[in-house]
Design an enzyme around this catalytic site. Structure first.
Site, PDB file in Angstrom:
ATOM      1  N   PHE A 198       0.888  -1.084   0.086  1.00 51.78           N
ATOM      2  CA  PHE A 198       0.081   0.053  -0.014  1.00 51.78           C
ATOM      3  C   PHE A 198       0.923   1.223  -0.082  1.00 51.78           C
ATOM      4  O   PHE A 198       1.739   1.458   0.845  1.00 51.78           O
ATOM      5  CB  PHE A 198      -1.021   0.065   1.145  1.00 51.78           C
ATOM      6  N   MET A 204      -0.101  32.927 -23.286  1.00 52.91           N
ATOM      7  CA  MET A 204       0.783  32.426 -24.017  1.00 52.91           C
ATOM      8  C   MET A 204       0.587  31.460 -25.206  1.00 52.91           C
ATOM      9  O   MET A 204       0.915  31.664 -26.403  1.00 52.91           O
ATOM     10  CB  MET A 204       1.962  31.942 -23.282  1.00 52.91           C
TER      11      MET A 204
END
Lengths: 577, 202
Positions: free
Chosen positions: A128, A492
């Site tokens: 995990f 941009m």
């Protein structure tokens, strides 16, 4: 090896039994770390448990996302010159650091990141929250190492700090398994590391190259200095200024070099590269000797390499020998720390004034002022420009603020126009171009330099990538000024689509929430303005507000950043419109 | 650095001296993969110095690219020194093993003669197969494949290249330099300097 008695090592302290986690905290304290940015989780809980007893000595800032944590660490390091320290847990906590590591690696930012890892006996079992963070981060760290035994921790930490801050700085990641954090061992004290046989932080200075470089400079009629962040990383601002002033050579900066020489210094001729200033770009292809100091000839600086400064003899000063000759062929390689090499060079160069040559830069600057700057800073248009916001900010802060910019059009405007009187005042994501950088980096910068005004200049796109870090501001109660330049576009990308993709605006139209309301939810005062008459007062209100403040300025939608060297063009083909 | 016009690709032997640290192989390997350079041969082994490993890497590239790569490798923490040499500058060998059916060998003595001519020797002789070994340069080991193929070559394997640099004093002196390179004033305070191996062997 001991030559002086006073330098004999202190006798080992009495051994005491402590956990690996506590040894880690003690190591940080020995390295004079005052602030850590982090986020706890299962695999790093023993470290957080140990930290609980040291909160009076070590300030921990709980960020809202590990990416925010590492950008804060970067902002802290860039503003203060110290090593930024970041904690994250295993698995997703660790992988969330990857963008920041890549950013820090390419921008040479010293960081020590500590990640928790699953128990050693579970490694490789897909446990995990297990990820192979060592292999994931190998290409984006200066060094990384996995600790599986507590007794390694003091020496590994010593090595980590030494590697992160020495030579060309960079990020280091130390992954510590949970058993190593919990394990009790005999701690005999912490010794800082100052030598590793298989790591050479600085190359040996070759004096013959200094002599050759000085000869070239003395013979040059049109010498030109390009400087980068290396000047600041080497804390060589004074040495650099002395060299510039004695040699009389015009000097231009890369985006990360901004501020190493004050903006209004008479020999500071502006910014290089794609959105840099007109003069330094055009004249790069006219100079006869190019002196590059602590910069790496990034493609955003050079444009087309086969047409870059072909006429010039190139002198390159850099601490990292692999940068010399990497992109641009070099005539004289000056290996070494520029703090050492610059004074040697200054001694040998003749005192000169290149007035006529400087005048050429000023002539181009006048053209740029007329074609671009005047209208950007003092627009006659109805809508506000990003440039005028920066201009007003400069006047109100008197060039004394730390400007942390995000990535995009506003970044280019901020870096081009910010007035910087002090070094380490321009913090931005240069090499990686990481949107979402500015808000957390500004938080880090404020922790790194609490006495300075920190203004984060952010676009509406970038702000939405990490705006959850307003939670960090709320909880820490720090004072960060957030200036959003909102053009309702991913500006941009839109500019490139306009210029190079026949105005096909593919997914650049971005909708934003009411930023002032969002900030208010985090307890941060704010204001949004869209009229020029309100600008100065609003900026004044932001700066004088006690605590953090968010100011959103609605700017013109389809403004382009010029000058511009289009991709694939030579720097001398820089366009003014 | 200067006047470098080596644009022709050729085989280069890159010799890397490193600490024996986990993860260094990855750090070295990604320097090649990032530039899309195929590693033709890679050998890693302990060197003549305890604790120091030696990589022999063969790639086909231009001198300029190899110089840059060598610099990138040497920059890695844990790497002590990198050399790069053309085939003319090194003495190099590869080892090859060949498995052939024993009955064919036994029945046809000509094979035995061919093996002798090719400098091969038997490593294992079993009822069903025999394994021969030869050491040499690529064309020599290739030759024996051609010779053995008509006789039912079952399996063949070749090792990575190992190379010794002709013009070299070895690495001992260099290592001493690394260990004793002027530590500066502050370093004498570091009590771990005298027991560095203990501290930094990871």
């Amino acid at each position: 090896m001991l030559t002086k008695e006073k330098q004999a090592p202190a006798s080992p302290r009495e051994a005491k039994t402590i956990s690996g986690a506590e040894a880690l905290i003690l190591a940080l304290l020995e390295e004079k770390v005052d602030t850590v940015f982090g986020y706890p989780g299962g695999a790093i809980m023993p470290v957080y448990d140990a930290l609980y007893d040291y909160t009076a000595k070590l300030n921990h800032v709980l960020v809202r996302h590990e990416q925010g944590g590492i950008h804060a660490g970067q902002g802290y390091a860039r503003s203060s010159g110290k090593v930024g320290v970041v904690f994250a847990t295993s698995g997703p906590g660790a992988t969330n650091l990857v963008t920041g590591l890549a950013d820090a690696q390419i921008d040479s930012t010293p960081l020590v990141c500590i990640t928790g890892q699953v128990f050693a006996h579970l490694l490789g079992t897909d446990a995990f929250q297990e990820t192979d963070i060592l292999n994931i981060t190998t290409p984006v760290t200066k060094w990384n190492y996995q600790v599986t035994d507590a007794s390694e921790i003091p020496d590994v930490l010593a090595k980590a700090f030494y590697i992160a801050r020495s030579g060309r700085p960079g990020p280091v990641l130390i992954d510590i398994t949970k058993n190593a954090q919990l394990q009790q061992f005999e701690f005999t004290g912490y010794q800082p590391c100052r030598h590793i046989r298989s790591y050479k932080p600085k190359p040996t200075v070759r004096h013959e190259y200094i002599v050759e470089a000085a000869e070239l400079i003395n013979q040059a009629r049109k010498p030109f200095i390009l400087w980068g962040q290396g000047v600041m990383l080497g804390t060589a601002e004074q040495e650099f200024k002395a060299f510039v002033e004695k040699s009389g050579i015009p000097a231009a900066w890369t985006i990360l070099g901004a501020g190493a020489l004050p903006t209004d210094h008479p020999q500071n001729v502006g910014m290089l590269g794609m959105h840099g200033n007109y003069g330094p770009n055009v004249l790069t292809n006219e100079c006869d000797v190019l002196i590059a100091i602590g910069m790496r000839f990034d493609d955003r600086v050079t444009g087309r390499l086969d047409k870059y400064a072909k006429q010039a003899k190139v002198i390159h000063l850099d601490i990292d020998p692999t940068e010399i000759g990497k992109n641009v062929p070099v005539t004289v390689p000056v290996w070494g720390d520029c703090k050492e090499t610059l004074p040697l060079l200054t001694q040998l160069v003749e005192a000169k004034e290149h007035q006529e040559w400087l005048q050429q830069f000023r002539k181009y600057n006048d053209q740029e002022v007329e074609a671009v700057i005047q209208e950007e800073l003092f627009p006659t248009s109805e809508e506000m420009t990003m440039g005028e916001v920066m201009q007003q900010l400069n006047e109100l802060t008197d060039g004394n603020a730390i400007v942390v910019s995000d990535v995009g059009q506003h970044q280019m405007v901020a870096c081009r126009y910010a007035r910087l009187n002090h070094t380490r005042s321009n913090i931005t994501s240069g090499g990686l171009g990481t949107m979402g950088f500015a808000l957390p980096a500004a938080i880090g910068a404020k922790f790194g330099t609490p006495d300075r005004t920190v203004v984060a200049v952010i676009g509406d796109g970038g702000f939405q990538m990490t705006l959850q870090e307003m939670g960090t501001i709320m909880q820490s109660g720090i004072d960060v000024k957030i200036l959003i330049l909102n053009n309702r576009f991913l500006g941009m990308v839109r500019q490139w689509q306009e210029l190079f993709h026949e105005r096909r605006y593919s997914f650049v139209d971005i909708t934003s929430p009411d930023f002032v309301k969002v900030a208010s939810g985090y307890g941060i005062s704010g204001k949004s303005i869209n009229r020029r008459e309100e600008l100065r007062m609003a900026l004044q209100e932001m700066l004088s507000h006690k605590g953090s403040f968010l100011l959103e300025v609605m700017v013109t939608k389809e403004n382009n950043v010029f000058p511009m060297v289009p991709q694939g063009c030579s720097v001398s083909e820089i366009r003014l419109k | 650095m200067r006047n470098e016009t080596h644009t022709d690709k050729q085989e280069f032997n890159i010799t890397v001296y490193t600490e024996n640290h986990i993860g260094l192989l990855t750090r070295v390997a990604i320097i090649f993969s990032r530039r899309k350079i195929n590693v033709e041969s890679l050998n890693t082994s302990p060197s003549e110095i305890e604790g120091i490993h030696r990589f022999n890497i063969v790639i086909t590239e231009t001198a300029e690219v190899v110089r840059k790569i060598a610099g990138q490798i040497e920059k890695q923490v844990g790497v002590l020194k990198v050399y790069f040499n053309t085939n003319q500058d090194v003495i190099w060998q590869e080892m090859a093993l060949y498995k052939v059916p024993t009955d064919v060998i036994a029945e046809r003595a000509v094979v035995e003669r061919l093996l002798r001519e090719n400098g091969a020797r038997a490593v294992v002789i079993r009822k069903d197969y025999t394994v021969f070994e030869t050491t040499g340069q690529r064309e020599e080991t290739d030759n024996l494949i051609k010779v053995l193929e008509p006789y039912g070559l079952i399996e063949f394997v070749r090792s990575a290249r190992i190379a010794i640099i002709k013009d070299s004093e070895g690495f001992h002196r260099k290592l001493q330099e690394f260990e004793q390179s002027e530590p500066g004033d502050e370093v004498v305070e570091n009590e771990y300097l005298s027991s560095r191996e203990k501290v930094f062997t990871m």
